[in-house]
Motif scaffolding. Structure first.
Motif, PDB file in Angstrom:
ATOM      1  N   UNK A 235       0.841  -1.201   0.000  1.00  0.00           N
ATOM      2  CA  UNK A 235       0.000   0.000   0.000  1.00  0.00           C
ATOM      3  C   UNK A 235       0.875   1.250   0.000  1.00  0.00           C
ATOM      4  N   UNK A 236       1.840   1.317   0.894  1.00  0.00           N
ATOM      5  CA  UNK A 236       2.688   2.505   0.977  1.00  0.00           C
ATOM      6  C   UNK A 236       3.587   2.629  -0.250  1.00  0.00           C
ATOM      7  N   UNK A 237       3.983   1.515  -0.798  1.00  0.00           N
ATOM      8  CA  UNK A 237       4.789   1.576  -2.023  1.00  0.00           C
ATOM      9  C   UNK A 237       3.958   2.124  -3.183  1.00  0.00           C
ATOM     10  N   UNK A 238       2.677   1.785  -3.216  1.00  0.00           N
ATOM     11  CA  UNK A 238       1.777   2.322  -4.230  1.00  0.00           C
ATOM     12  C   UNK A 238       1.595   3.825  -4.030  1.00  0.00           C
ATOM     13  N   UNK A 239       1.442   4.241  -2.782  1.00  0.00           N
ATOM     14  CA  UNK A 239       1.302   5.663  -2.491  1.00  0.00           C
ATOM     15  C   UNK A 239       2.556   6.416  -2.904  1.00  0.00           C
ATOM     16  N   UNK A 240       3.718   5.826  -2.662  1.00  0.00           N
ATOM     17  CA  UNK A 240       4.972   6.464  -3.088  1.00  0.00           C
ATOM     18  C   UNK A 240       5.035   6.579  -4.605  1.00  0.00           C
ATOM     19  N   UNK A 241       4.562   5.556  -5.323  1.00  0.00           N
ATOM     20  CA  UNK A 241       4.558   5.598  -6.781  1.00  0.00           C
ATOM     21  C   UNK A 241       3.675   6.740  -7.284  1.00  0.00           C
ATOM     22  N   UNK A 242       2.524   6.937  -6.626  1.00  0.00           N
ATOM     23  CA  UNK A 242       1.642   8.041  -7.012  1.00  0.00           C
ATOM     24  C   UNK A 242       2.328   9.386  -6.768  1.00  0.00           C
ATOM     25  N   UNK A 243       3.028   9.498  -5.645  1.00  0.00           N
ATOM     26  CA  UNK A 243       3.754  10.732  -5.348  1.00  0.00           C
ATOM     27  C   UNK A 243       4.877  10.950  -6.358  1.00  0.00           C
ATOM     28  N   UNK A 244       5.512   9.876  -6.757  1.00  0.00           N
ATOM     29  CA  UNK A 244       6.607   9.955  -7.735  1.00  0.00           C
ATOM     30  C   UNK A 244       6.099  10.460  -9.076  1.00  0.00           C
TER      31      UNK A 244
END
Length: 279
Positions: A235-244
């Motif tokens: 989940x947090x890795x997905x959120x980081x991808x969105x931020x990226x």
């Protein structure tokens, strides 16, 4: 009757988790039932402390956090607290031997939010993250390994890096609110006025390295914990991808989220990966 009160206390911690964080609550549901209550109790404790310093603007925050700390230690000594969150937490602390240095480090970082708004050096930044996030990962690890000190020491570094990654993602996501609402700047040398693509990339690279190391620990976790922790990880890795993928100027203007539909997809992905023993 104390048993009934303890049961109600743990249910209160679960309710706090469910209402304050749907994503974390979802991850906890993926843990073994034998350890869920303990993780709910840890979340309830850290969430209430965090709410005191972040949200209770019309009240004396310093007195509230100091009273919260005093009541925690009263609960530890007496073996009971009429505050159900503290009552459930003291049970978990004792059952899983959560050392007091972890609790103290956490409360120290929470208190810093009352008096410190800018973190100018890497050392200040790392100290705050250790207290606000790394030690929470270590508290949870104490539960996951169920008293196995050798396993705890083996996974300690990776648990801290996972806590760091989660916290840094939150900092990046909340950059606008931290700066404009709470007047805080956690990233050294970065604020809304100087934030650009270079600064964003540097932060994201740092988080990705935290995730890389943290994953090495996730695959070594006991089966009771692995699926739930991996769910939070993706989940947090997905959120980081969105931020990226979000332009740097948009991060400062809006709060990036992962939709409930996407969360459901991530859960399915996590389940398949877990069942195929790919993690």
């Amino acid at each position: 009757m104390k048993t009934l009160f303890d049961t109600v206390s743990f249910k209160c911690s679960k309710l706090v988790t469910k209402n304050y964080s749907t994503s974390f609550s979802l991850a906890v549901k993926m843990l073994s039932p034998s350890i869920r209550d303990a993780i709910y109790s840890i979340y309830g404790f850290v969430r209430f402390a965090d709410e005191i310093v972040d949200s209770f603007h019309d009240y004396d925050k310093e007195n509230l956090i100091n009273d919260f700390e005093k009541e925690h230690y009263k609960a530890m000594q007496a073996g009971i607290s009429l505050n159900p969150i503290l009552n459930s937490f003291q049970h978990t602390v004792k059952e899983y031997n959560i050392t007091d240095d972890l609790v103290q480090a956490f409360l120290k970082s929470m208190k810093l939010d009352l008096v410190k708004s800018t973190y100018n050096t890497q050392s200040e930044y790392e100290d705050y993250i250790y207290g606000s996030a790394d030690v929470v990962g270590l508290m949870c690890l104490k539960v996951f390994v169920k008293g196995n000190d050798q396993k705890y020491e083996q996974l300690k570094t990776e648990a801290m890096r996972l806590g760091s990654a989660f916290q840094k993602v939150n900092f990046l996501r909340d950059l606008k609110d931290d700066n404009l609402v709470l007047n805080r700047n956690y990233f050294p040398g970065v604020d809304l006025n100087s934030f650009d693509e270079t600064a964003k990339t540097t932060i994201i690279n740092e988080i990705e390295e935290d995730f890389r190391i943290a994953y090495q620990g996730i695959v070594k976790l006991p089966m009771e914990a692995k699926f739930g922790v991996y769910t939070a990880f993706i989940y947090y890795r997905k959120l980081l991808k969105k931020l990226k993928n979000t332009p740097y100027h948009e991060i400062g203007n809006s709060r990036i989220r992962v939709s409930n539909y996407t969360k459901a997809g991530l859960l399915a992905q996590s389940f398949v990966t877990y069942k195929l023993k790919l993690v």
